[in-house]
Design a protein around this motif. Sequence first.
Motif, PDB file in Angstrom:
ATOM      1  N   ASN A 273      52.606  35.429  54.360  1.00  0.00           N
ATOM      2  CA  ASN A 273      51.141  35.501  54.462  1.00  0.00           C
ATOM      3  C   ASN A 273      50.903  34.868  52.994  1.00  0.00           C
ATOM      4  O   ASN A 273      50.394  35.713  52.124  1.00  0.00           O
ATOM      5  N   ILE A 274      50.870  33.567  52.415  1.00  0.00           N
ATOM      6  CA  ILE A 274      50.772  33.259  51.113  1.00  0.00           C
ATOM      7  C   ILE A 274      49.424  33.230  50.791  1.00  0.00           C
ATOM      8  O   ILE A 274      48.798  33.673  49.731  1.00  0.00           O
ATOM      9  N   ALA A 275      48.376  33.111  51.781  1.00  0.00           N
ATOM     10  CA  ALA A 275      47.021  33.234  51.584  1.00  0.00           C
ATOM     11  C   ALA A 275      46.453  34.477  50.964  1.00  0.00           C
ATOM     12  O   ALA A 275      45.986  34.828  50.313  1.00  0.00           O
ATOM     13  N   ALA A 276      47.128  35.672  51.750  1.00  0.00           N
ATOM     14  CA  ALA A 276      46.999  37.064  51.370  1.00  0.00           C
ATOM     15  C   ALA A 276      47.362  37.319  50.003  1.00  0.00           C
ATOM     16  O   ALA A 276      46.777  37.853  49.107  1.00  0.00           O
ATOM     17  N   VAL A 277      48.595  36.595  49.658  1.00  0.00           N
ATOM     18  CA  VAL A 277      49.384  36.907  48.211  1.00  0.00           C
ATOM     19  C   VAL A 277      48.520  36.349  47.285  1.00  0.00           C
ATOM     20  O   VAL A 277      47.968  36.849  46.037  1.00  0.00           O
ATOM     21  N   ARG A 278      48.036  35.163  47.420  1.00  0.00           N
ATOM     22  CA  ARG A 278      47.186  34.381  46.629  1.00  0.00           C
ATOM     23  C   ARG A 278      45.622  35.211  46.202  1.00  0.00           C
ATOM     24  O   ARG A 278      45.268  35.319  45.329  1.00  0.00           O
ATOM     25  N   GLY A 279      45.382  35.851  47.328  1.00  0.00           N
ATOM     26  CA  GLY A 279      44.222  36.523  47.297  1.00  0.00           C
ATOM     27  C   GLY A 279      44.367  37.818  46.444  1.00  0.00           C
ATOM     28  O   GLY A 279      43.363  38.085  45.486  1.00  0.00           O
ATOM     29  N   LYS A 280      45.143  38.614  46.464  1.00  0.00           N
ATOM     30  CA  LYS A 280      45.518  39.671  45.799  1.00  0.00           C
ATOM     31  C   LYS A 280      45.694  39.319  44.139  1.00  0.00           C
ATOM     32  O   LYS A 280      45.279  39.872  43.419  1.00  0.00           O
ATOM     33  N   ILE A 281      46.297  38.044  44.051  1.00  0.00           N
ATOM     34  CA  ILE A 281      46.672  37.727  42.582  1.00  0.00           C
ATOM     35  C   ILE A 281      45.475  37.198  42.216  1.00  0.00           C
ATOM     36  O   ILE A 281      44.896  37.696  40.708  1.00  0.00           O
ATOM     37  N   ASP A 282      44.341  36.502  42.693  1.00  0.00           N
ATOM     38  CA  ASP A 282      43.223  36.014  42.085  1.00  0.00           C
ATOM     39  C   ASP A 282      42.320  37.140  41.854  1.00  0.00           C
ATOM     40  O   ASP A 282      41.467  37.032  41.016  1.00  0.00           O
ATOM     41  N   ALA A 283      42.273  38.270  42.837  1.00  0.00           N
ATOM     42  CA  ALA A 283      41.485  39.466  42.735  1.00  0.00           C
ATOM     43  C   ALA A 283      41.763  40.100  41.360  1.00  0.00           C
ATOM     44  O   ALA A 283      41.020  40.377  40.290  1.00  0.00           O
ATOM     45  N   LEU A 284      43.052  40.255  40.834  1.00  0.00           N
ATOM     46  CA  LEU A 284      43.579  40.817  39.551  1.00  0.00           C
ATOM     47  C   LEU A 284      43.253  39.874  38.380  1.00  0.00           C
ATOM     48  O   LEU A 284      42.711  40.201  37.182  1.00  0.00           O
ATOM     49  N   LEU A 285      43.179  38.472  38.813  1.00  0.00           N
ATOM     50  CA  LEU A 285      42.745  37.573  37.517  1.00  0.00           C
ATOM     51  C   LEU A 285      41.262  37.773  37.062  1.00  0.00           C
ATOM     52  O   LEU A 285      41.053  37.376  35.853  1.00  0.00           O
ATOM     53  N   ARG A 286      40.391  38.101  37.749  1.00  0.00           N
ATOM     54  CA  ARG A 286      38.962  38.445  37.589  1.00  0.00           C
ATOM     55  C   ARG A 286      38.534  39.936  37.593  1.00  0.00           C
ATOM     56  O   ARG A 286      37.442  40.117  37.694  1.00  0.00           O
ATOM     57  N   ILE A 287      39.561  40.686  37.159  1.00  0.00           N
ATOM     58  CA  ILE A 287      39.354  42.086  37.361  1.00  0.00           C
ATOM     59  C   ILE A 287      38.441  42.603  36.284  1.00  0.00           C
ATOM     60  O   ILE A 287      37.639  43.527  36.570  1.00  0.00           O
ATOM     61  N   LYS A 288      38.282  42.149  35.192  1.00  0.00           N
ATOM     62  CA  LYS A 288      37.530  42.377  33.821  1.00  0.00           C
ATOM     63  C   LYS A 288      35.910  42.190  34.667  1.00  0.00           C
ATOM     64  O   LYS A 288      35.175  42.987  34.123  1.00  0.00           O
ATOM     65  N   GLU A 289      35.783  41.386  35.312  1.00  0.00           N
ATOM     66  CA  GLU A 289      34.255  40.927  35.780  1.00  0.00           C
ATOM     67  C   GLU A 289      33.836  42.291  36.750  1.00  0.00           C
ATOM     68  O   GLU A 289      32.636  42.422  36.619  1.00  0.00           O
ATOM     69  N   PHE A 290      34.735  42.601  37.614  1.00  0.00           N
ATOM     70  CA  PHE A 290      34.399  43.689  38.441  1.00  0.00           C
ATOM     71  C   PHE A 290      34.569  45.118  37.754  1.00  0.00           C
ATOM     72  O   PHE A 290      33.702  45.897  38.178  1.00  0.00           O
TER      73      PHE A 290
END
Length: 338
Positions: A273-290
């Motif tokens: 499930n590559i889309a789910a993997v990308r989702g988790k990674i992209d979430a971490l890449l923007r963690i400072k904003e959140f």
Amino acid sequence: MMNLCQVSIIIVNYNGKRFLWECLSSVYSQTYRPIEVIVVDNASRDGSIEFIKNNFKDVVILPQNDNLGFSAGNNIGIKNSHGRYIATLNNDTKVDKNWLSWLVGAIESQPDIGICASKILFLNQPGILNSAGIKIDKYSGFTWDIGFGDKGDCYNQAKYVFGACACAALYRREMLDEIGLFDEDFFAYHEDVDLSWRAQLSGWKCKYVPEAICYHYFSATSKVASPLKEYLSNRNKVWLIVKNYPSPEIYYYFLTIFLAISGYFIYSLLTGNIAAVRGKIDALLRIKEFLSKRKLIQQRRKVSFSELSSNWESRGLLSSFVGFRKFRKVNISLKDLK
């Protein structure tokens, strides 16, 4: 300006012309009055706007130049509405004629009720439940639709729940003025959970109203288990916890939260499930904003953790995974109903 005692119904539409007759006809069959109906059209190319103009002349249409997503679309509708209460409704739904009457009656029964959740059934399988509100697990911070895939007649008792599925929900404007609208960074999926988090942290309650019945095609716009839905859902689940799970309790449960997120990440890798993997990674890449958003939300918190978690579940990681597998199984089986 319209009378503030009315309800504004917000429907976000993106190429949903095939659903609009059923949806809007059921809205205008409501026993509750007065209502204001607003359709925010996210740059549809299927003739949706012309269809509404020709068949439902009282609808306020707010056309957009781009697909802004569910969160921003609803926010535009809310900002241009006049109701004391705001009902959000998916375009791929049909509601019972008394749906709104039950929701308004419930939200007016107590001043601290800020959200009301509908009983949402699958339109193609009306005996099966889509949602009876939203529940949360203390140990993982993960959330699910209550009763997803169960028989609907097992959920006939009104009760307080963590949150409401915005597919068919009622919100008090006073509450929205206090806690803010949907987070537009989410685009779509779990923005309703995020709003429910902020409501709960500020002391507002959510009540499930089983008599308020909505029938839902389910994922008609983005398709069941589509890569887009998998991506957005997995990304937004991480942001939910980062923004909202209160301190210091998030540190107490950090290990189980981390294991839950990591476990689903590994599961997605193993199942391709590559889309789910990308989702988790992209979430971490923007963690400072959140984390910045978290600071403001936690500063506004008004309730203790014991009050907040009084109706949470404590499923543990194994049972949480079983619940996740059940959700995936029902999701996949629904593909055959499209």
